[in-house]
Design a protein around this motif. Structure first.
Motif, PDB file in Angstrom:
ATOM      1  N   LYS A   6       0.771  -1.080  -0.015  1.00 29.38           N
ATOM      2  CA  LYS A   6       0.009  -0.082  -0.012  1.00 29.38           C
ATOM      3  C   LYS A   6       0.840   1.379   0.074  1.00 29.38           C
ATOM      4  O   LYS A   6       1.863   1.015  -0.159  1.00 29.38           O
ATOM      5  N   ASN A   7       0.217   2.406   0.133  1.00 29.66           N
ATOM      6  CA  ASN A   7       1.058   3.456   0.117  1.00 29.66           C
ATOM      7  C   ASN A   7       1.665   3.891   1.533  1.00 29.66           C
ATOM      8  O   ASN A   7       2.376   4.885   1.723  1.00 29.66           O
ATOM      9  N   THR A   8       1.391   3.003   2.679  1.00 29.23           N
ATOM     10  CA  THR A   8       1.812   3.163   3.809  1.00 29.23           C
ATOM     11  C   THR A   8       2.431   1.767   4.291  1.00 29.23           C
ATOM     12  O   THR A   8       1.973   0.955   3.832  1.00 29.23           O
ATOM     13  N   ARG A   9       3.456   1.829   5.305  1.00 29.23           N
ATOM     14  CA  ARG A   9       4.045   0.661   5.831  1.00 29.23           C
ATOM     15  C   ARG A   9       3.404   0.494   7.173  1.00 29.23           C
ATOM     16  O   ARG A   9       3.984   1.180   8.180  1.00 29.23           O
ATOM     17  N   ASP A  10       2.266  -0.189   7.440  1.00 28.61           N
ATOM     18  CA  ASP A  10       1.626  -0.209   8.528  1.00 28.61           C
ATOM     19  C   ASP A  10       2.114  -1.559   9.477  1.00 28.61           C
ATOM     20  O   ASP A  10       2.225  -2.866   8.849  1.00 28.61           O
ATOM     21  N   VAL A  11       2.457  -1.347  10.811  1.00 31.38           N
ATOM     22  CA  VAL A  11       2.851  -2.650  11.332  1.00 31.38           C
ATOM     23  C   VAL A  11       2.101  -2.257  12.923  1.00 31.38           C
ATOM     24  O   VAL A  11       1.613  -1.164  13.021  1.00 31.38           O
ATOM     25  N   SER A  12       1.976  -3.365  13.760  1.00 27.60           N
ATOM     26  CA  SER A  12       1.143  -3.124  14.773  1.00 27.60           C
ATOM     27  C   SER A  12       2.023  -3.752  15.876  1.00 27.60           C
ATOM     28  O   SER A  12       2.791  -4.874  16.016  1.00 27.60           O
ATOM     29  N   LEU A  13       1.977  -3.217  17.333  1.00 29.29           N
ATOM     30  CA  LEU A  13       2.638  -3.433  18.332  1.00 29.29           C
ATOM     31  C   LEU A  13       1.914  -3.303  19.599  1.00 29.29           C
ATOM     32  O   LEU A  13       1.164  -2.124  20.091  1.00 29.29           O
ATOM     33  N   THR A  14       2.079  -4.406  20.547  1.00 33.91           N
ATOM     34  CA  THR A  14       1.788  -4.575  21.899  1.00 33.91           C
ATOM     35  C   THR A  14       3.099  -5.001  22.773  1.00 33.91           C
ATOM     36  O   THR A  14       3.497  -5.920  22.566  1.00 33.91           O
TER      37      THR A  14
END
Length: 353
Positions: free
Chosen positions: A161-169
């Motif tokens: 996509k146009n952004t590089r998305d990651v998730s963190l806890t």
């Protein structure tokens, strides 16, 4: 732990459904029974925690599962269980083996079959890091991430996509590869950190009192999820502290409560920055409450800390814990703080002297 429990945990680990506690339980078991480590390493390779695991061929998966089953069967036949007990264990092992094959099947579908109907952006890798461990990984864009104990991190197989998305806890140290056309976004429960290419640390444990973003190089923009209109810009050596509301919903928030604060880091050498000391497996603390340091000790040493005297929680302590054992680390703190401790299995009890 029984062997069936061991296999169940392996299955959950492969299927990425194991909780942090279950992964910690599995890790503790392997420390006690090193003979199972080779079997676990096989399943760990199949688990797909890194990009290389996606290249494992189906034949290799089937072959390794066959090896696992033979180990289970051979162990069963050699066991000295009595006739009344053995049938029950056989059923447990069969059930557990089915779990292993189901998990492996799900893994196969996720890694190999799904590309026909889904994009790589939709295929997420999820990593759970147990207490007592840290983990380093390299993302598809070259970004390097180090994860602290007790963290859960997810990222796509490819950034399409146009952004590089990651998730963190939990906690992660990021060295983001520059790409002005694709901002890198770290999503946590409380905030979103947006960068183009920089070095920073995000500490976002659910049970901590605060969520913190510490910037070492470059520039980041932080958006609070409960106030998306507010954009907070951080410059090098600045830290954003956001209150992590742990109060029950029945408790009304205090009037005038500070939601966030931006502070400057002390002028110290890079290896003396306490916010990133954990990356080198150290705990550096200056005039911090004992309960906050205890949370770091729990993660580093894979233990639970119990304050038998609640007044100890707010004691202000300072120090540096590096390569010391748990007993040595507690002894160092004990030199400057009047308390006594005892360790029973994986629990540390603290009390006033």
């Amino acid at each position: 732990m029984s062997k069936s429990r061991f296999i169940e945990l392996m299955a959950k680990s492969m299927g990425k459904t194991a909780s942090a506690e279950e992964l910690a339980e599995l890790d503790m078991f392997l420390e006690q029974f090193p003979n199972y480590k080779k079997t676990y390493q096989v399943t760990n390779a199949l688990k797909g925690d890194d990009v290389q695991a996606a290249e494992i061929k189906p034949e290799e998966i089937n072959g390794n599962l066959e090896e696992i089953w033979n180990r289970i069967k051979g162990s069963n036949e050699n066991a000295e269980d009595n006739a009344m007990v053995r049938p029950m264990f056989r059923w447990q092992w069969v059930a557990a083996a089915i779990l292993v094959f189901i998990a492996a099947g799900a893994l196969f579908y996720k890694k190999i079959v799904q590309p026909d109907s889904m994009t790589a952006e939709n295929m997420l890798y999820e990593i759970h890091v147990p207490y007592g461990k840290t983990q380093k990984l390299k993302l598809p864009d070259g970004t390097r991430v180090t994860l602290n104990a007790g963290s859960t991190f997810s990222y796509p197989e490819a950034f399409e996509k146009n952004t590089r998305d990651v998730s963190l806890t939990g906690e992660g140290f990021f060295e983001v590869t520059k790409n002005a056309k694709k901002p890198f976004l770290v999503h946590t429960a409380k905030l979103v950190v947006k960068v183009l290419g920089t070095v920073f640390n995000v500490k976002a444990y659910n049970n901590d009192k605060t969520v913190e973003t510490t910037l070492l190089k470059g520039k980041v923009q932080v958006e609070l999820k409960n106030n998306p209109e507010k954009k907070i810009i951080l410059l090098p050596n600045e830290k954003l502290i956001v209150i992590n509301n742990r109060e029950p919903k029945s408790v009304k928030p205090k009037v005038g409560k500070i939601e966030y604060q931006v502070t400057e880091l002390p002028d110290v050498k890079p290896d003396e920055v306490k916010e990133t000391a954990w990356v080198d497996n150290r705990i550096l603390f200056t005039n911090e409450m004992f309960e906050d340091v205890a949370a770091q000790i729990e993660r580093k040493y894979n233990v639970q800390v119990v304050f038998e005297d609640q007044a100890l929680r707010t004691e202000q302590i300072s120090g540096l814990l590096d390569k010391e054992s748990l007993q040595e680390a507690l002894g160092i703190i004990e030199m400057t703080t009047p308390f006594k401790f005892r360790v029973e299995d994986k629990t540390v009890f603290l009390a006033k002297k």
